[in-house]
Design a protein around this motif. Structure first.
Motif, short mmCIF file in Angstrom:
data_model
loop_
_atom_site.label_atom_id
_atom_site.label_comp_id
_atom_site.label_asym_id
_atom_site.label_seq_id
_atom_site.Cartn_x
_atom_site.Cartn_y
_atom_site.Cartn_z
N VAL A 164 0.80 -1.29 -0.05
CA VAL A 164 0.05 -0.01 -0.18
C VAL A 164 0.97 1.25 0.15
O VAL A 164 0.76 2.25 -0.72
N ILE A 165 1.73 1.33 1.00
CA ILE A 165 2.77 2.49 0.93
C ILE A 165 3.46 2.57 -0.42
O ILE A 165 3.57 3.66 -1.00
N THR A 166 4.11 1.51 -1.12
CA THR A 166 4.70 1.53 -2.40
C THR A 166 3.92 2.22 -3.37
O THR A 166 4.07 2.91 -4.20
N GLY A 167 2.56 1.75 -3.40
CA GLY A 167 1.31 2.12 -4.14
C GLY A 167 1.20 3.62 -4.13
O GLY A 167 1.07 4.29 -5.16
N PHE A 168 1.09 4.21 -3.06
CA PHE A 168 1.03 5.74 -2.81
C PHE A 168 2.26 6.46 -3.31
O PHE A 168 2.05 7.35 -3.93
N ASN A 169 3.42 5.79 -3.04
CA ASN A 169 4.60 6.47 -3.56
C ASN A 169 4.70 6.51 -5.16
O ASN A 169 4.80 7.51 -5.83
N CYS A 170 4.35 5.50 -5.75
CA CYS A 170 4.25 5.39 -7.34
C CYS A 170 3.51 6.32 -7.74
O CYS A 170 3.43 6.76 -9.00
N ALA A 171 2.04 6.27 -7.13
CA ALA A 171 0.96 7.26 -7.53
C ALA A 171 1.43 8.46 -7.46
O ALA A 171 1.27 9.29 -8.36
N GLY A 172 2.21 8.84 -6.45
CA GLY A 172 2.77 10.39 -6.18
C GLY A 172 3.79 10.59 -7.33
O GLY A 172 3.88 11.94 -7.87
N ALA A 173 4.62 9.47 -7.65
CA ALA A 173 5.56 9.64 -8.86
C ALA A 173 4.82 10.01 -10.23
O ALA A 173 5.37 10.97 -10.87
N LEU A 174 3.72 9.27 -10.39
CA LEU A 174 3.13 9.52 -11.61
C LEU A 174 2.43 10.94 -11.59
O LEU A 174 2.43 11.37 -12.71
N MET A 175 2.01 11.36 -10.31
CA MET A 175 1.35 12.68 -10.19
C MET A 175 2.46 13.74 -10.84
O MET A 175 2.01 14.81 -11.38
N ILE A 176 3.68 13.50 -10.30
CA ILE A 176 4.62 14.35 -10.52
C ILE A 176 4.91 14.58 -11.93
O ILE A 176 5.01 15.51 -12.67
N MET A 177 5.34 13.25 -12.65
CA MET A 177 5.31 13.18 -14.18
C MET A 177 4.35 13.85 -14.70
O MET A 177 4.36 14.49 -15.79
N ASN A 178 3.06 13.62 -14.49
CA ASN A 178 1.82 14.26 -15.13
C ASN A 178 1.84 15.71 -15.01
O ASN A 178 1.46 16.34 -16.02
N GLY A 179 2.55 16.35 -13.88
CA GLY A 179 2.57 17.73 -13.74
C GLY A 179 3.14 18.19 -14.51
O GLY A 179 3.38 19.27 -15.06
N GLY A 180 4.71 17.63 -14.78
CA GLY A 180 5.64 17.87 -15.79
C GLY A 180 5.06 18.07 -17.01
O GLY A 180 5.45 18.93 -17.92
N ILE A 181 4.56 16.97 -17.53
CA ILE A 181 3.77 16.94 -18.97
C ILE A 181 2.64 18.19 -19.05
O ILE A 181 2.71 18.93 -20.28
N SER A 182 1.97 18.37 -18.08
CA SER A 182 1.03 19.47 -18.04
C SER A 182 1.76 20.86 -18.14
O SER A 182 1.26 21.61 -18.91
N LEU A 183 2.82 21.16 -17.51
CA LEU A 183 3.34 22.20 -17.52
C LEU A 183 4.03 22.38 -18.93
O LEU A 183 4.41 23.82 -19.29
N GLY A 184 4.56 21.64 -19.58
CA GLY A 184 5.34 21.63 -20.80
C GLY A 184 4.31 21.63 -22.06
O GLY A 184 4.32 22.28 -22.94
N THR A 185 3.04 21.18 -21.78
CA THR A 185 2.08 21.10 -22.99
C THR A 185 0.80 21.72 -22.96
O THR A 185 -0.12 21.84 -23.56
N GLY A 186 0.38 21.90 -21.45
CA GLY A 186 -0.96 22.50 -21.11
C GLY A 186 -2.06 21.50 -21.08
O GLY A 186 -3.18 21.32 -20.77
N LYS A 187 -1.56 19.92 -21.18
CA LYS A 187 -2.56 18.96 -21.45
C LYS A 187 -1.75 17.91 -20.36
O LYS A 187 -0.76 17.91 -20.19
N ASN A 188 -2.46 17.10 -19.97
CA ASN A 188 -2.18 16.14 -18.97
C ASN A 188 -2.19 14.69 -19.69
O ASN A 188 -2.70 14.40 -20.98
N ILE A 189 -1.63 13.44 -19.08
CA ILE A 189 -1.63 12.13 -19.46
C ILE A 189 -2.95 11.67 -20.02
O ILE A 189 -3.10 11.11 -21.24
N VAL A 190 -4.07 11.83 -19.23
CA VAL A 190 -5.30 11.21 -19.46
C VAL A 190 -5.78 12.05 -20.98
O VAL A 190 -6.47 11.31 -21.90
N GLN A 191 -5.48 13.30 -21.08
CA GLN A 191 -6.05 13.86 -22.17
C GLN A 191 -5.21 13.60 -23.39
O GLN A 191 -5.99 13.44 -24.70
#
Length: 877
Positions: A164-191
């Protein structure tokens, strides 16, 4: 040369760390007031690290929201102020030589909250509500951290399973990656996934802006490759960020110049951060005060907002707790030797900082390890650099025009920085979890990660569900019957005569023995009863059942009732079956006793519960079988059970006639003639004379110590009359078997039975047995002085023994080889049997095994001739 500490950091840290080379110098609190050359590097690090991180966090928070782009500088000022305040406070009060920083996890939360605001609030009020959101969120984080540190609830985190702890950490890492893509493109991974799948075309969504989005995505990925290339080349530390930003900017300007695209068009299309330095430090305060009356406070009470905010507060707190816990391991606290490190103190400090920062509308802060690792490369061992770091951030806050030098850096450089940090974090957690846990648990990790990424609230609920499931599954697998056998395979330490030993060997299947473990409640109690009933039905001739509760901390009321009902049914069978439960804790024994009183309205004993350990229960069952099968028909006598007719189970002892014990020399002469009947009388007399000078007959009263475990062994003892009880101290600990102690009240004496007693009675020995044979064999190595492996005490009738000192026995054996060989061979034979028996007795936990190592030899002795010369000597008339 790479320091091992850096490798350990990369393996253990659950935060975004920059890969660095570091020396072995440890910060010293006594040098905190001394200036060093490395302290002057702090302002450069503040510009090279903290400012890009702050810019990236603000960019992640407002990515894709055009109405907030002009307020970029106002929001950046709050991030810089938060880092400055926390750094100056940590320099004075923290137990670590570290500064403060803001996290991308908070930026991800603010980004999701802004999307909710955009649909519910006017565009000109988005900035005000975002500032209020930062303040409220930071205050909630600080207050919850203070509650965690003050109320002593840190133990709750121990119940979170690693998946469970690792799942939270990996999800946080994906959120950070998604934030980086949003910063550079204005769109997120889901879009992007939705657009590539063609769903947006089915929904008739406009796609004219996707060209710039895919261009920004390509630029972000190419820029991220620069960071990864520098990492592979070994470029680390303070030079990594400026060098990467310089390369990315040069390549970007080179490509755009070669393609002929003007800079104004690139700014208009969103490839550069706009308005990075045109607002003063107090502009955010003016904006907030001017629109204070327009704030819609009911917005924060909406269900969707609460369901987003509360899980993120929990997620940020968990992240900080895990970081601080590992920080202590990788970075020794900068405290004096007389002042211990206090984990709660550090959490309380961060809680106060977040409350203070929240009052300034800042974002949550935490300790930074990466900045200290970079500063340490310059050789500093003081805390002056933290002060310089904070002062530099304050200058950037009060003089925004100092930040305009970063206006020429393309947006893809900042988005690549966020993406790389998130990717490194994700890869670290993902690979580490794949190596540490099984495939099934890793699938739980993946599910928790995916659910948390799309919905943090649902992810935490799933984590709680998985926690409860893991708890129940693991507890249920550790609870119940762990082993079962019969009395034919497991025997007590009580000595039996050959007839009774053979009887127990043949009829031992009439006693079933079961071992239980774990907390027994209604579900497991029913399962235990069903499994015992199956064994009982398969063996109709059963007369008794033993259930060992030595590893059971407690039984609930329904479990006790089920056991009582089962025992009552056993007594009502055609062939009544007695039930004995042993090894119960103090509270469980008292509860079982009270339940037996209420259950026994007809004064019948439903459960025998007076046996503390399984040794006594096995002896009780053996006596039950002997009495049941030793009832002779009329006109025949019942075999006597007197100890005088009980021969030792070692099947190798013989009794020295009392008439031969008038002196030690006569007793030794009898031994020599029995062990070596072909040796001449003269040699026997000489051997006996050499031993008689130091050997003597000793009398012990009831309870006297003959041998004490752990004391120096110096003599053999041959029992001439009486009986001796052998015992051995146990040093078992409940924690060794990971037994739950939550149902034990240790303050009132509640312990497991193997913890209550420090000495276990192994067996009783009788005339003809030898004591100290193993210790004597150990003296032949001449390497060390042996210690007694068991304690021996005289029985109730006292003991008379023949004492043979080791030193004199060795000398006599060397002087008389023929007799010495017979003595040495016989003593080795006894020592081997005793070692096998003792080995069985010391492996009682967690599973009992028979210590009757010579029982089969004894049973065979009744059917076949003895196989050893010493047994033949014993059986001769």
């Amino acid at each position: 040369m790479e320091n091992p500490l850096a490798n350990r950091l990369l393996e253990r840290e659950r935060t975004v760390l920059l890969e660095v080379e570091q020396s072995d110098d440890k910060p010293n609190a006594q040098a905190s007031s001394r200036w060093e050359g490395g302290d002057l590097v702090a302002p450069l690090v503040a510009v090279a690290l903290s400012l890009p991180v702050g810019i990236s966090c603000v960019g992640v928070a407002i990515a894709g929201v055009d109405a907030l782009q002009p307020a970029f500088c106002k929001l950046l000022s709050t991030a810089l102020l938060s880092m400055a305040i926390s750094s100056l406070a940590l320099a004075r009060y923290s137990q670590f030589p570290t500064c403060g920083t803001v996290g991308f996890l908070t930026a991800s939360y603010l980004g999701r909250l802004v999307l909710l605001m955009e649909d519910r609030l006017p565009s000109h009020l988005l900035l005000v509500h975002l500032l209020v959101a930062q303040a409220l969120f930071t205050l909630m984080v600080g207050l919850s951290q203070w509650a965690i540190a003050s109320m002593g609830v840190l133990w709750v985190t121990r119940f979170l399973p690693y998946p469970v702890i690792t799942g939270f950490n990996c999800a946080g890492a994906l959120m950070i990656m998604n934030g980086g893509i949003s910063l550079g493109t204005g769109k997120n991974i889901v879009q992007f996934a939705t657009h590539l799948s063609g769903i947006d075309m089915l929904l008739s969504r406009p796609s004219h802006a996707w060209t710039d989005a895919y261009t920004g995505l390509a630029a972000t990925i190419l820029s991220a490759s620069v960071f990864f290339t520098l990492k592979r080349l070994g470029v680390t530390g303070a030079a990594k960020l400026p060098l990467a930003f310089g390369i990315i900017s040069s390549l970007f300007f080179g490509l755009t110049t070669f393609s002929g695209v003007p800079h104004s068009e690139l700014v208009q299309r969103g490839f550069f951060l706009e308005n990075i330095s045109n607002d003063t430090w107090y502009s955010g305060i003016l904006e907030l005060t001017s629109h204070l009356s327009d704030i819609q406070w009911t917005f924060w009470l909406e269900t969707e907002v609460l369901m987003l905010t509360l899980p993120y507060v929990c997620l940020v707190n968990l992240s900080n707790l895990f970081f601080l816990a590992s920080l202590h391991e990788v970075l020794p606290p900068d405290v004096s030797e007389t002042e211990p490190y206090v984990f709660e103190k550090e959490i309380r400090l961060q809680s106060k900082l977040n409350v203070l920062v929240g009052m300034t509308c800042g974002t949550p802060v935490s300790s930074s390890l990466s900045y200290w690792l970079i500063i340490k490369q310059s050789g500093t061992t003081s805390r002056i650099w933290i002060i310089n770091f904070g002062v530099t951030l304050l200058l950037l806050f009060f003089f925004p025009h100092l930040r305009q030098c970063l206006g020429f850096v393309p947006r893809c450089a900042f988005s690549a920085l966020v993406f790389c940090m998130g990717f490194d974090f994700f890869l670290q957690c993902f690979l580490e979890s794949r190596r540490r846990i099984a495939a099934t648990e890793w699938r739980f990790t993946a599910v928790t990660m995916v659910v948390t990424f799309f919905n943090v609230f649902a992810g935490i609920l799933l984590g709680i569900l998985l926690t409860a499931s893991f708890f129940l599954v693991e507890y249920s697998t550790m609870t119940g019957l762990v082993r079962h056998t019969t009395l034919s395979e497991v025997r007590s330490f009580a000595s039996q005569n050959p007839a009774h030993a053979t009887l127990l060997d043949k009829k031992g299947h009439e006693v079933l023995v079961f071992w239980c473990s774990g907390y027994i409640f209604f579900g497991t109690a029913s399962t235990i009863v069903e499994q015992i009933q199956e064994q009982l039905d398969a063996t109709p001739a059963v007369r008794a059942i033993i259930i060992d509760f030595e590893h059971v901390p407690a039984v609930d009321a329904s479990g006790i009732s089920a056991l009582m009902r089962f025992s009552d049914n056993c007594l009502k069978r055609k062939l009544p079956v007695s039930v004995c439960i042993c090894g119960m804790t103090r509270r469980l024994r008292a509860a079982m006793r009270e339940a037996a009183k209420e259950w026994n309205s007809d004064r019948r004993c439903v459960i025998f519960h007076d046996q503390c350990r399984i040794e006594g229960a096995l002896a009780w069952a053996e006596q039950l079988l002997i009495e049941a099968h030793s009832r002779a028909p009329r006109g025949q006598s019942t075999p006597s059970l007197e100890p005088s007719l009980v021969r030792c189970r070692s099947c190798s002892a013989f009794t020295i006639p009392v008439a031969e014990t008038s002196s030690a020399a006569q007793a030794i002469r009898f031994l020599c003639q029995t062990l070596a009947p072909l040796v001449s009388e003269a040699e026997v007399e000489a051997f006996a004379a050499d031993l008689a000078c130091t050997s003597k007959s000793i009398t012990f009263q009831h309870g006297d110590v003959i041998l004490k475990e752990g004391s120096t062994a110096s003599s053999l003892h041959i029992i001439l009359s009486g009986s001796v009880k052998l015992s051995k101290a146990t040093h078992e600990e409940g924690i060794r078997y990971k037994l739950g102690r939550y149902h034990l009240n240790e303050e009132k004496g509640d312990l497991f039975v193997f913890e209550e007693r420090t000495e276990v009675e192994l067996k009783s020995v009788y005339p003809g047995d030898w004591l100290g044979t193993m210790e004597f064999c150990a003296t032949t190595s001449r390497s060390r002085t042996p210690c007694c492996v068991m304690s021996a005490r005289a029985g109730k009738d006292g003991v008379e023994s023949l004492q043979l000192p080791f030193r004199c026995l060795h000398r006599a054996i060397n002087l008389h080889p023929s007799l010495g060989l017979a003595f040495l061979g016989y003593i080795s034979y006894l020592a081997g049997l005793e070692s096998l028996e003792l080995l069985g007795s010391t492996q009682m936990l967690p599973y009992r095994s028979s210590s009757d190592a010579t029982f089969l030899a004894l049973a065979a002795a009744g059917d076949d001739a003895s196989s050893s010369p010493w047994e033949r000597a014993m059986t001769e008339p």
